[in-house]
Write a protein that holds these residues in place. Structure first.
Motif, mmCIF file in Angstrom:
data_model
loop_
_atom_site.group_PDB
_atom_site.id
_atom_site.type_symbol
_atom_site.label_atom_id
_atom_site.label_comp_id
_atom_site.label_asym_id
_atom_site.label_seq_id
_atom_site.Cartn_x
_atom_site.Cartn_y
_atom_site.Cartn_z
ATOM 1 N N PHE A 1 70.471 78.075 30.543
ATOM 2 C CA PHE A 1 69.055 78.040 30.906
ATOM 3 C C PHE A 1 68.694 76.706 31.549
ATOM 4 C CE2 PHE A 1 67.845 81.809 28.281
ATOM 5 C CZ PHE A 1 67.070 82.427 29.244
ATOM 6 N N ARG B 1 67.416 76.660 35.395
ATOM 7 C CA ARG B 1 66.022 76.286 35.598
ATOM 8 C C ARG B 1 65.899 75.005 36.422
ATOM 9 N NH1 ARG B 1 64.002 77.719 29.436
ATOM 10 N NH2 ARG B 1 63.427 79.872 29.896
ATOM 11 N N ASN C 1 56.009 86.766 45.698
ATOM 12 C CA ASN C 1 54.650 87.286 45.535
ATOM 13 C C ASN C 1 54.372 88.521 46.394
ATOM 14 O OD1 ASN C 1 53.953 85.459 43.594
ATOM 15 N ND2 ASN C 1 52.813 84.101 44.947
ATOM 16 N N THR D 1 69.378 86.837 34.023
ATOM 17 C CA THR D 1 69.486 85.408 34.354
ATOM 18 C C THR D 1 68.185 84.664 34.043
ATOM 19 O OG1 THR D 1 70.381 83.805 35.952
ATOM 20 C CG2 THR D 1 69.156 85.689 36.874
ATOM 21 N N GLY D 2 68.071 83.412 34.514
ATOM 22 C CA GLY D 2 66.915 82.605 34.131
ATOM 23 C C GLY D 2 66.474 81.721 35.276
ATOM 24 N N GLY D 3 65.401 80.992 35.075
ATOM 25 C CA GLY D 3 64.881 80.136 36.135
ATOM 26 C C GLY D 3 64.107 80.925 37.172
ATOM 27 N N VAL D 4 63.773 80.283 38.266
ATOM 28 C CA VAL D 4 62.935 80.967 39.262
ATOM 29 C C VAL D 4 63.627 82.193 39.853
ATOM 30 C CG1 VAL D 4 61.646 78.887 39.891
ATOM 31 C CG2 VAL D 4 63.681 79.509 41.207
ATOM 32 N N SER E 1 55.791 94.476 38.266
ATOM 33 C CA SER E 1 55.370 93.979 36.959
ATOM 34 C C SER E 1 55.583 95.079 35.920
ATOM 35 C CB SER E 1 53.894 93.590 36.997
ATOM 36 O OG SER E 1 53.098 94.752 37.069
ATOM 37 N N ARG F 1 58.898 81.378 45.888
ATOM 38 C CA ARG F 1 57.801 82.025 45.144
ATOM 39 C C ARG F 1 56.896 82.825 46.077
ATOM 40 N NH1 ARG F 1 56.002 85.125 41.704
ATOM 41 N NH2 ARG F 1 57.733 84.331 40.492
ATOM 42 N N PRO G 1 65.256 84.991 24.179
ATOM 43 C CA PRO G 1 65.561 85.312 25.579
ATOM 44 C C PRO G 1 67.035 85.690 25.760
ATOM 45 C CG PRO G 1 64.473 83.169 25.391
ATOM 46 C CD PRO G 1 64.865 83.589 24.002
ATOM 47 N N ALA H 1 65.294 84.388 38.200
ATOM 48 C CA ALA H 1 65.438 85.473 37.233
ATOM 49 C C ALA H 1 65.106 86.796 37.931
ATOM 50 C CB ALA H 1 64.511 85.255 36.039
ATOM 51 N N ASP I 1 56.335 91.098 43.724
ATOM 52 C CA ASP I 1 56.186 90.995 42.263
ATOM 53 C C ASP I 1 55.055 91.855 41.688
ATOM 54 O OD1 ASP I 1 58.385 89.465 41.847
ATOM 55 O OD2 ASP I 1 57.342 87.691 41.110
#
Lengths: 405, 108
Positions: free
Chosen positions: A70, A74, A112, A350-353, A119, A108, A345, A355, A115
């Motif tokens: 993580f 991250r 957007n 996976t993780g971070g932005v 959701s 990001r 978790p 994910a 996303d």
């Protein structure tokens, strides 16, 4: 989704010799015999971070520790996502896999665009469709008393869900299955360029069509999406659409296949699940912990220290996600499948932005598959004499799962 | 559309309009408000949308809505306080028009 095919190289001078390993991840017979024994065994036998020399994956740092994975995933300041070479792209007409191969902050903005439609709440709009689809598939073989699970259920389910989500015609199911099988297979590497061209030819026509006739599907959302008020350019649109194609299809497929082998071999646990239908969310999450299917690669853009180990700019670092999910510090007695674990978790998505953006859709498909199958075919077994084998692949799952009931 | 005010750790305030039915995590991400990461996207599978509900709103917003949210708050990076919530679990309604949430100094 998986990231890299690398080439082996010599161990750099800054790597302490005592940390060099060759776990032989992808081609090791022990791994291929039973990956989900191999991953927890890494926890028992290997240090949290080591330097792996691997003929398939290439050489680089590997972590199997939940916390360290993580931490690294991250971190966008010292590393960038590793560019995949699995999908051959024309350097003169290149496209990025979007948003996967973008870094913050622009990453990001692309997320957007889609996303809101991925959701937890938005994907519920697909629930009825997916449930209907799962039942249609089961209808085709339930009376026969047997099926080959990978081809008869695990492959068509995510492909069809993908087509619906994207706004593509369901008649394309067989074609998409053929494309994805060829692209992912190690045995058909030479065909990848040809298949990539076929996909692009088809998708380019669809993109033109969606530009003229907007709909609610993801392709149309991307075509008509904006970044800072500006429409996406042509290569970005294609890179986004292509990425979604490869991201969600083989991963759900592999997770289902792994899970059904376990369900077939563990009738008592299966009955325990059936007896406690209200606990399906925890059941699904725990099985997704046990059966992570892929890993996350990064390339260091500056020197970096992880767990007291100095890594150099240009080094590769991989979080071996399915192994991290067996970290005993986070999941005590990690091999044990327990449906009452406190929520922690998992690294499956996976993780971070970076994910997984499709995680909610994947969880929904997985959950519905479990519910509908166990409702209609509660008792089943592997066909007599079945030997489960795992092909070398960037997404880990058995080659075939013949079932009888 | 309900308005939400995000107050950063350094005191900077950002007002954004959030669609009813959306949550406080998306409200930040989709409007470029820093301080909320929302790594897992709202699956109760991380604690990177940790925020503090302003004292004046606690009664209306309430505490954690599930055991899973409670479990996840346990791994939040910043200090967990009685008014801690996961932003993804705060569903925005007209009733919450004017809501003020404070974001912590870190999410990792």
């Amino acid at each position: 989704m998986a990231t890299v095919l690398g080439t082996p190289n010599s161990v750099p001078d800054h790597v302490p010799p005592e940390l060099v390993r060759s776990i032989g991840f992808m081609l090791n017979p022990e791994f291929l015999a039973d990956p989900y024994d191999f991953f927890p065994r890494l926890q028992e036998e290997q240090p949290p971070v080591f330097y792996d020399t691997d003929p398939v994956m290439g050489s680089g740092w590997v972590t199997i520790k939940h916390e360290l994975a993580f931490k690294a995933l991250r971190n966008s300041e010292n590393m960038t996502i590793e560019t995949t070479s699995i999908f051959p792209r024309d350097p003169d007409n290149y496209f990025n896999l979007i948003p996967q191969e973008l870094d913050p902050p622009v990453h990001r903005k692309f997320r957007n665009v889609l996303d809101p439609f991925l959701s937890p709440k938005a994907v519920l709009q697909l629930e009825k469709d997916i449930r209907g689809l799962a039942n249609d598939l089961i209808d085709k073989f339930i009376d026969k008393g047997h099926c080959e699970f990978t081809n008869d259920f695990a492959r068509p389910l995510p492909v069809t869900v993908f087509l619906r989500f994207m706004g593509l015609p369901l008649e394309m199911t067989d074609t998409f299955v053929k494309w994805v099988v060829s692209l992912i297979s190690f045995a058909e590497r030479d065909k990848a360029v040809e298949i990539m061209a076929e996909i692009e030819e088809y998708m380019s026509r669809v993109i033109i069509e969606k530009r003229a006739n907007p709909d609610e599907g993801a392709i149309s959302r991307i075509v008509h999406g904006t970044i800072d008020g500006e429409p996406l350019n042509e290569r970005d649109i294609y890179g986004f659409v292509f990425f979604l194609f490869i991201a969600g299809i083989d991963t759900v497929y592999a997770a289902l296949n792994n899970t059904w082998v376990w369900l077939a071999r563990n009738p008592d646990r299966r009955r325990e699940m059936i007896a406690d239908p209200d606990n399906i969310d925890n059941q699904a999450e725990e099985l997704l912990r046990i059966f992570g299917v892929t890993f996350s690669g990064r390339t260091l853009t500056s020197d970096y220290e992880l767990d007291g180990i100095t890594m150099k700019k240009g080094d590769r670092l991989m979080a071996l996600l399915p192994a991290c999910n067996y970290d005993p510090e986070v999941f005590p007695n990690p091999r044990e499948v327990r449906f009452d674990r406190p929520r922690k978790p998992i690294l499956t998505f996976t993780g971070g932005v970076h994910a997984c953006m499709g995680a909610h859709l994947a969880r929904l498909e997985y959950k519905i598959a479990l519910q509908e199958w166990l409702r209609r075919i509660p008792e089943f077994d592997l066909a007599p004499g079945t030997q489960i084998t795992y092909p070398p692949s960037g997404v880990i799952g058995p080659a075939a799962v013949p079932l009888v009931w | 559309m309900p308005k939400i005010t995000y107050v950063a750790h350094d005191g900077a305030r950002t007002d954004v309009d959030v669609t009813e039915g959306e949550n406080a995590m998306h409200g930040a991400l989709f409007n470029g408000v820093d301080g909320i990461v929302g790594e897992c996207g709202g699956a109760l599978a991380c604690a990177t949308c940790h925020c503090y509900v302003d004292e004046s709103w606690i009664a209306k917003v309430g505490g954690p809505s599930s055991q899973e949210e409670q479990d996840m708050l346990g791994i939040a990076a910043a200090e967990v306080k009685p008014n801690s919530r996961l932003g993804c679990q705060i569903v925005i309604s007209d009733e919450l028009d004017g809501l003020v949430v404070h974001t912590p100094d870190r999410q990792y």
